[in-house]
Write a protein that holds these residues in place. Sequence first.
Motif, mmCIF file in Angstrom:
data_model
loop_
_atom_site.group_PDB
_atom_site.id
_atom_site.type_symbol
_atom_site.label_atom_id
_atom_site.label_comp_id
_atom_site.label_asym_id
_atom_site.label_seq_id
_atom_site.Cartn_x
_atom_site.Cartn_y
_atom_site.Cartn_z
ATOM 1 N N PHE A 88 54.372 63.050 51.676
ATOM 2 C CA PHE A 88 55.461 63.021 52.646
ATOM 3 C C PHE A 88 56.763 63.409 51.965
ATOM 4 C CE2 PHE A 88 54.646 58.846 50.881
ATOM 5 C CZ PHE A 88 55.897 58.416 50.444
ATOM 6 N N THR A 89 57.767 63.686 52.777
ATOM 7 C CA THR A 89 59.070 64.043 52.216
ATOM 8 C C THR A 89 59.944 62.801 52.102
ATOM 9 O OG1 THR A 89 59.914 64.608 54.395
ATOM 10 C CG2 THR A 89 59.082 66.415 53.059
ATOM 11 N N SER A 90 60.817 62.874 51.134
ATOM 12 C CA SER A 90 61.802 61.825 50.894
ATOM 13 C C SER A 90 63.088 62.530 50.493
ATOM 14 C CB SER A 90 61.310 60.909 49.765
ATOM 15 O OG SER A 90 62.235 59.877 49.507
ATOM 16 N N ILE A 91 64.210 61.935 50.824
ATOM 17 C CA ILE A 91 65.498 62.552 50.533
ATOM 18 C C ILE A 91 66.288 61.676 49.577
ATOM 19 C CG2 ILE A 91 67.673 63.409 51.511
ATOM 20 C CD1 ILE A 91 65.258 64.932 52.597
ATOM 21 N N ALA A 92 66.769 62.283 48.500
ATOM 22 C CA ALA A 92 67.741 61.630 47.618
ATOM 23 C C ALA A 92 69.103 62.102 48.116
ATOM 24 C CB ALA A 92 67.512 62.032 46.167
ATOM 25 N N PRO A 93 69.819 61.255 48.865
ATOM 26 C CA PRO A 93 71.053 61.719 49.493
ATOM 27 C C PRO A 93 72.224 61.872 48.531
ATOM 28 C CG PRO A 93 70.738 59.405 49.927
ATOM 29 C CD PRO A 93 69.519 59.876 49.181
ATOM 30 N N LEU A 102 62.566 65.890 48.430
ATOM 31 C CA LEU A 102 61.395 65.729 47.577
ATOM 32 C C LEU A 102 60.118 65.718 48.399
ATOM 33 C CD1 LEU A 102 62.742 62.698 45.508
ATOM 34 C CD2 LEU A 102 62.779 65.103 44.813
ATOM 35 N N LEU A 103 59.049 66.171 47.806
ATOM 36 C CA LEU A 103 57.704 66.001 48.344
ATOM 37 C C LEU A 103 57.043 64.989 47.425
ATOM 38 C CD1 LEU A 103 55.885 67.115 50.606
ATOM 39 C CD2 LEU A 103 54.967 68.728 48.954
ATOM 40 N N VAL A 104 56.623 63.860 48.000
ATOM 41 C CA VAL A 104 56.080 62.750 47.215
ATOM 42 C C VAL A 104 54.632 62.527 47.626
ATOM 43 C CG1 VAL A 104 56.316 60.298 46.658
ATOM 44 C CG2 VAL A 104 58.360 61.674 47.093
ATOM 45 N N GLY A 105 53.757 62.466 46.644
ATOM 46 C CA GLY A 105 52.350 62.158 46.895
ATOM 47 C C GLY A 105 52.027 60.805 46.297
ATOM 48 N N VAL A 106 51.397 59.937 47.104
ATOM 49 C CA VAL A 106 51.036 58.602 46.634
ATOM 50 C C VAL A 106 49.554 58.385 46.914
ATOM 51 C CG1 VAL A 106 51.522 56.127 46.766
ATOM 52 C CG2 VAL A 106 53.362 57.771 47.209
ATOM 53 N N TYR A 107 48.807 58.039 45.856
ATOM 54 C CA TYR A 107 47.404 57.676 46.033
ATOM 55 C C TYR A 107 47.314 56.316 46.700
ATOM 56 C CZ TYR A 107 46.042 61.436 42.815
ATOM 57 O OH TYR A 107 45.841 62.643 42.222
ATOM 58 N N ALA A 113 50.776 60.423 42.968
ATOM 59 C CA ALA A 113 50.008 61.646 42.736
ATOM 60 C C ALA A 113 50.920 62.679 42.097
ATOM 61 C CB ALA A 113 49.443 62.172 44.054
ATOM 62 N N GLY A 114 52.207 62.570 42.411
ATOM 63 C CA GLY A 114 53.198 63.468 41.835
ATOM 64 C C GLY A 114 54.400 63.598 42.744
ATOM 65 N N VAL A 115 55.399 64.276 42.227
ATOM 66 C CA VAL A 115 56.646 64.510 42.948
ATOM 67 C C VAL A 115 57.071 65.947 42.679
ATOM 68 C CG1 VAL A 115 59.064 63.814 43.204
ATOM 69 C CG2 VAL A 115 57.335 62.093 42.618
ATOM 70 N N SER A 178 65.741 57.057 41.907
ATOM 71 C CA SER A 178 65.981 56.083 42.971
ATOM 72 C C SER A 178 65.196 56.436 44.232
ATOM 73 C CB SER A 178 67.480 56.014 43.278
ATOM 74 O OG SER A 178 67.723 55.161 44.359
ATOM 75 N N ALA A 179 65.179 57.710 44.614
ATOM 76 C CA ALA A 179 64.456 58.135 45.815
ATOM 77 C C ALA A 179 62.950 57.955 45.653
ATOM 78 C CB ALA A 179 64.783 59.590 46.136
ATOM 79 N N VAL A 180 62.427 58.231 44.473
ATOM 80 C CA VAL A 180 60.989 58.060 44.240
ATOM 81 C C VAL A 180 60.638 56.573 44.286
ATOM 82 C CG1 VAL A 180 59.108 58.389 42.597
ATOM 83 C CG2 VAL A 180 60.768 60.215 42.957
ATOM 84 N N LYS A 181 61.461 55.753 43.686
ATOM 85 C CA LYS A 181 61.221 54.296 43.730
ATOM 86 C C LYS A 181 61.234 53.810 45.176
ATOM 87 C CE LYS A 181 63.245 49.867 42.360
ATOM 88 N NZ LYS A 181 64.384 49.224 41.707
#
Length: 187
Positions: A88-93, A102-107, A113-115, A178-181
């Motif tokens: 899914f996408t996430s935004i670091a504003p 960002l495109l964030v992959g979570v297992y 999975a990666g960013v 911060s956005a990934v967290k």
Amino acid sequence: RVGLLLAAFAIGATSLVVLTEANTRAQISENERQALLSAINALVGSSEYDNDILTDTITLPKTKQLGTKNDTIVYRARKDGVPVATIFTSIAPNGYSGKIKLLVGVYYDRNLAGVRVIEHKETPGLGDKINEKKTDWILKFKNLSLLNPIESKWAVKKDGGDFDQFTGATITPRAVVSAVKKSLLYF
């Protein structure tokens, strides 16, 4: 006479543009689909799932935690019907030069999975080091979780965390970390 000639030219040129757009619409759509699939496969390899990931989706409403102002499409990877990962996408504003998408992959075991950075306006030569084509910094998120490192260490080293920042560009990596967290917390 000049007016008629100009009108004929305008109609002809407009018709040419319309025909070109109509004839390339399908190809443009397919190119966009392939680019998205390529970005997803950079996070979750195509051998890790067997479903049509581009159609197996859910839609999340705009979410402050992900920094999104519009609905977010979540792509679900499955292997033999068993959930493997979400992308899914996430935004670091708060990047140095604005938002960082960002495109964030979570297992499903809650490891990353990666960013990948899919859109930014950071300073070339400094903040753009978040792009995997410039450095491998963004690749270091793979297999991390809120337990590795512990949640309190999800910050750049300058702020007491475990993540490197760039010389002269601390704001950009701080925003990405911060956005990934926040993405992991949301997941």
